[in-house]
Enzyme design. Structure first.
Site, PDB file in Angstrom:
ATOM      1  N   VAL A  11       0.828  -1.212   0.000  1.00 16.45           N
ATOM      2  CA  VAL A  11       0.000   0.000   0.000  1.00 16.45           C
ATOM      3  C   VAL A  11       0.861   1.260   0.000  1.00 16.45           C
ATOM      4  CG1 VAL A  11      -1.606   1.360   1.411  1.00 16.45           C
ATOM      5  CG2 VAL A  11      -2.045  -1.057   1.001  1.00 16.45           C
ATOM      6  N   LYS A  35      15.252  -2.730   1.747  1.00 15.40           N
ATOM      7  CA  LYS A  35      14.118  -2.307   0.926  1.00 15.40           C
ATOM      8  C   LYS A  35      14.371  -0.895   0.388  1.00 15.40           C
ATOM      9  CE  LYS A  35       9.526  -3.971   1.815  1.00 15.40           C
ATOM     10  NZ  LYS A  35       8.309  -3.990   2.583  1.00 15.40           N
ATOM     11  N   CYS A 266      -5.258  -9.389   3.398  1.00 12.09           N
ATOM     12  CA  CYS A 266      -6.374  -8.552   3.874  1.00 12.09           C
ATOM     13  C   CYS A 266      -7.572  -9.343   4.377  1.00 12.09           C
ATOM     14  CB  CYS A 266      -6.802  -7.588   2.775  1.00 12.09           C
ATOM     15  SG  CYS A 266      -5.521  -6.365   2.425  1.00 12.09           S
ATOM     16  N   LYS A 269      -7.266 -11.533   7.754  1.00  8.57           N
ATOM     17  CA  LYS A 269      -7.050 -10.781   9.004  1.00  8.57           C
ATOM     18  C   LYS A 269      -8.153  -9.761   9.241  1.00  8.57           C
ATOM     19  CE  LYS A 269      -4.043  -6.985   7.524  1.00  8.57           C
ATOM     20  NZ  LYS A 269      -4.984  -5.907   7.735  1.00  8.57           N
TER      21      LYS A 269
HETATM   22  P1  NAD Z   1       3.291  -4.623   4.124  1.00 10.92           P
HETATM   23  O1  NAD Z   1       3.547  -5.580   5.227  1.00 10.92           O
HETATM   24  O2  NAD Z   1       3.487  -5.036   2.716  1.00 10.92           O
HETATM   25  O3  NAD Z   1       4.144  -3.289   4.345  1.00 10.92           O
HETATM   26  C1  NAD Z   1       4.259  -2.619   5.551  1.00 10.92           C
HETATM   27  C2  NAD Z   1       5.578  -1.893   5.544  1.00 10.92           C
HETATM   28  O4  NAD Z   1       5.643  -1.025   6.682  1.00 10.92           O
HETATM   29  C3  NAD Z   1       6.785  -2.812   5.637  1.00 10.92           C
HETATM   30  O5  NAD Z   1       7.694  -2.528   4.602  1.00 10.92           O
HETATM   31  C4  NAD Z   1       7.401  -2.471   7.010  1.00 10.92           C
HETATM   32  O6  NAD Z   1       8.794  -2.615   7.040  1.00 10.92           O
HETATM   33  C5  NAD Z   1       6.983  -1.037   7.160  1.00 10.92           C
HETATM   34  N1  NAD Z   1       6.993  -0.512   8.547  1.00 10.92           N
HETATM   35  C6  NAD Z   1       6.527  -1.102   9.672  1.00 10.92           C
HETATM   36  N2  NAD Z   1       6.705  -0.259  10.728  1.00 10.92           N
HETATM   37  C7  NAD Z   1       7.277   0.864  10.248  1.00 10.92           C
HETATM   38  C8  NAD Z   1       7.692   2.089  10.836  1.00 10.92           C
HETATM   39  N3  NAD Z   1       7.537   2.343  12.127  1.00 10.92           N
HETATM   40  N4  NAD Z   1       8.267   3.013  10.042  1.00 10.92           N
HETATM   41  C9  NAD Z   1       8.428   2.793   8.721  1.00 10.92           C
HETATM   42  N5  NAD Z   1       8.029   1.654   8.111  1.00 10.92           N
HETATM   43  C10 NAD Z   1       7.467   0.687   8.861  1.00 10.92           C
HETATM   44  O7  NAD Z   1       1.779  -4.151   4.355  1.00 10.92           O
HETATM   45  P2  NAD Z   1       0.700  -3.771   3.228  1.00 10.92           P
HETATM   46  O8  NAD Z   1       0.213  -4.993   2.558  1.00 10.92           O
HETATM   47  O9  NAD Z   1       1.227  -2.632   2.436  1.00 10.92           O
HETATM   48  O10 NAD Z   1      -0.486  -3.239   4.154  1.00 10.92           O
HETATM   49  C11 NAD Z   1      -0.379  -2.038   4.897  1.00 10.92           C
HETATM   50  C12 NAD Z   1      -1.744  -1.727   5.479  1.00 10.92           C
HETATM   51  O11 NAD Z   1      -2.666  -1.471   4.414  1.00 10.92           O
HETATM   52  C13 NAD Z   1      -2.357  -2.853   6.292  1.00 10.92           C
HETATM   53  O12 NAD Z   1      -3.113  -2.326   7.338  1.00 10.92           O
HETATM   54  C14 NAD Z   1      -3.286  -3.541   5.294  1.00 10.92           C
HETATM   55  O13 NAD Z   1      -4.350  -4.209   5.922  1.00 10.92           O
HETATM   56  C15 NAD Z   1      -3.778  -2.362   4.487  1.00 10.92           C
HETATM   57  N6  NAD Z   1      -4.193  -2.690   3.123  1.00 10.92           N
HETATM   58  C16 NAD Z   1      -3.480  -3.591   2.389  1.00 10.92           C
HETATM   59  C17 NAD Z   1      -3.850  -3.876   1.084  1.00 10.92           C
HETATM   60  C18 NAD Z   1      -3.086  -4.890   0.269  1.00 10.92           C
HETATM   61  O14 NAD Z   1      -3.604  -5.286  -0.788  1.00 10.92           O
HETATM   62  N7  NAD Z   1      -1.911  -5.296   0.672  1.00 10.92           N
HETATM   63  C19 NAD Z   1      -4.962  -3.222   0.519  1.00 10.92           C
HETATM   64  C20 NAD Z   1      -5.643  -2.279   1.284  1.00 10.92           C
HETATM   65  C21 NAD Z   1      -5.252  -2.031   2.598  1.00 10.92           C
END
Ligand code: NAD
Length: 438
Positions: A11, A35, A266, A269
């Site tokens: 995201v 990364k 998604c 969870k």
């Molecule tokens: P992800 O696990 O792919 O990425 C999260 C990133 O955040 C990681 O790179 C991690 O290293 C980084 N991170 C964690 N703590 C941090 C901090 N304090 N400072 C900087 N970076 C930090 O997660 P995602 O799939 O992108 O999902 C993120 C959110 O969006 C979640 O809540 C998810 O439910 C929601 N979401 C995801 C999707 C999807 O398709 N993946 C779609 C809509 C919403």
């Protein structure tokens, strides 16, 4: 606008790329140095079609930067988007530790007004909690700096994330103040000409819209999966059922594809977190609770189709490991769960192939795990196999050469869990065929 995005996952990265493309100055922060190093070099750490091109454009424009430096990132953005993970906690609730630490970091380093916008999927009430947390933290630090908090849930789909972010069905903004609403509307004014609906509401409602949407889609998938299971027992064809149901405008044909259960980062969870919220507020979501249980059964059922056909075990080619096509994400993937169930059943050698998710699958399943053979192509995976399983419907699995397959496999048996093929076509080629609901 000056924007910071915290978290460069599926995201955060796509949002950062989009914001920069729209002309904003964007800094993306992550805690994982490898990364950030890759991103700085223009290498996309995830597989997402179209992302690498946008990354190159963003870097070339000079409007997009990546950093691990929290101070630099927080100082940069007047608007700070939080897009960190909210994984499932052991009790099924959303684990909020990454969101809380992001907010604490903002409070620690901010020196001027910030609009903190949550894009992570978080339980209802979180924006208010974050607002209180930030106020408390700032007071502890002796800082008297104005700030606002808002909710802007994200609806992009992995595999189509770039397109979805730049062409969303709707934008949802949950705000406490008119000023925050105005700022966010200004950011999203790129969509004014295309008349994209912008829903401005309270943070609580915005947070609920996200969970309700995902839970509804998960319910639709689960519904047709259970209908498919019954179709198998009574001799009906679930594909024809789904197609005819979908002709009804109130139902629509979308998300009516029987398969081995939903997965991904998604739906599993988010349904659990929503059910958990229902329990906490004594407003149980019994439909969602049933969906969670039924989906778990569906994943097991898919594996059992294979294990019951091969009670003594065998060599099985598993085609597709990601939770859906066009992504390398294997989180909660039905294919990976199926591999695990078959390994536990014993007696199986699994020849695995996925076009993009091999590295992620190796990290989770174990690159050297006995019983697993990692293959570089479909052709290699099916060598000597007693059966092939299409576990994820990557498009390259829709053009299998059945003559070649028959020559290379030990037995011509296909488990087409995603109904990529028509049963009659495959059986006509001399294959034993198992679909889902047909
Ligand atoms: P992800 O696990 O792919 O990425 C999260 C990133 O955040 C990681 O790179 C991690 O290293 C980084 N991170 C964690 N703590 C941090 C901090 N304090 N400072 C900087 N970076 C930090 O997660 P995602 O799939 O992108 O999902 C993120 C959110 O969006 C979640 O809540 C998810 O439910 C929601 N979401 C995801 C999707 C999807 O398709 N993946 C779609 C809509 C919403």
């Amino acid at each position: 606008m000056k924007i910071t995005v915290i978290g460069t996952g599926y995201v955060g990265l796509i949002a950062g790329l989009g914001f920069a493309k729209w002309g904003n100055e964007v800094v993306c922060l992550d805690v994982i140095p490898e990364k950030i190093e890759k991103l700085q070099k223009g290498i996309c750490p995830i597989y997402e079609p179209g992302a690498e091109v946008q990354l190159a454009d963003g870097l070339a424009s000079g409007r997009l930067r990546f950093t691990c430096d929290v101070k630099e990132a927080v100082e940069h953005g007047e608007m700070i988007f939080i897009a960190v993970g909210t994984p499932e906690a052991p009790d099924g609730s959303a684990d909020m530790k990454y969101v809380y630490s992001a907010v604490d970091e903002i409070a620690e380093y901010m020196q001027s007004y910030k609009l903190v916008v949550d894009k992570s999927t978080v339980p209802v009430g979180t924006a208010r909690v974050l607002k209180e947390r930030m106020a408390k933290r700032l007071a502890q630090l002796g800082k008297d700096i104005p700030f606002d908090v808002a909710s802007n849930p994200e609806f992009l789909r992995e595999g189509r994330a770039v397109g979805d972010f730049n062409n969303p069905d709707r934008i949802v903004l949950g705000v406490f103040s008119e000023e925050a609403g105005t700022r966010l509307r200004t950011l999203y004014k790129v969509f004014a000409r295309s008349n994209k609906p912008i829903v401005v509401t309270t943070p609580e409602t915005a947070e609920m819209i996200k969970y309700a949407s995902n839970a509804f889609l998960a319910t639709k998938i689960t519904f047709i999966n259970e209908i498919a299971n019954l179709c198998e027992q009574v001799g009906a064809n679930a594909l024809e059922v789904a197609a005819a149901m979908g002709k009804d405008g109130r139902i629509s044909p979308k998300f009516l594809h029987p398969g081995p259960g939903y997965g991904g980062s998604c739906f599993p969870k988010d349904t659990k977190a929503l059910a958990d919220t229902g329990v906490k507020y004594n407003a149980p979501l019994t439909v969602v609770e049933s969906v969670i249980a039924a989906n778990q059964r569906q994943k097991q059922l898919a594996a059992r189709k294979v294990t019951s056909r091969f009670p003594q075990g065998g060599t099985i080619a598993v085609l597709g490991l990601s939770f859906k096509p066009e992504t390398d994400d294997i989180r909660e993937s039905p294919a990976v769960e199926m591999v695990q169930v078959m390994l536990e059943a014993g007696g199986f050698t699994l020849r695995l192939y996925d076009p993009k998710a091999m590295d992620n699958a190796k990290a989770v399943l174990g690159a050297d795990r006995p019983g697993l053979v990692w293959c570089a192509s479909t052709a290699e995976a099916v060598q000597g196999a007693d059966a092939a399983v299409i576990a994820t419907e990557w498009s390259e699995f829709s053009t299998l050469d059945f003559d070649r397959l028959k020559a290379e496999m030990h037995q011509p048996i296909l488990f087409d869990l995603r109904n990529v093929y028509h049963k009659e076509d495959v059986t006509a080629q001399g294959f034993e065929y198992y679909g889902t609901g047909v």
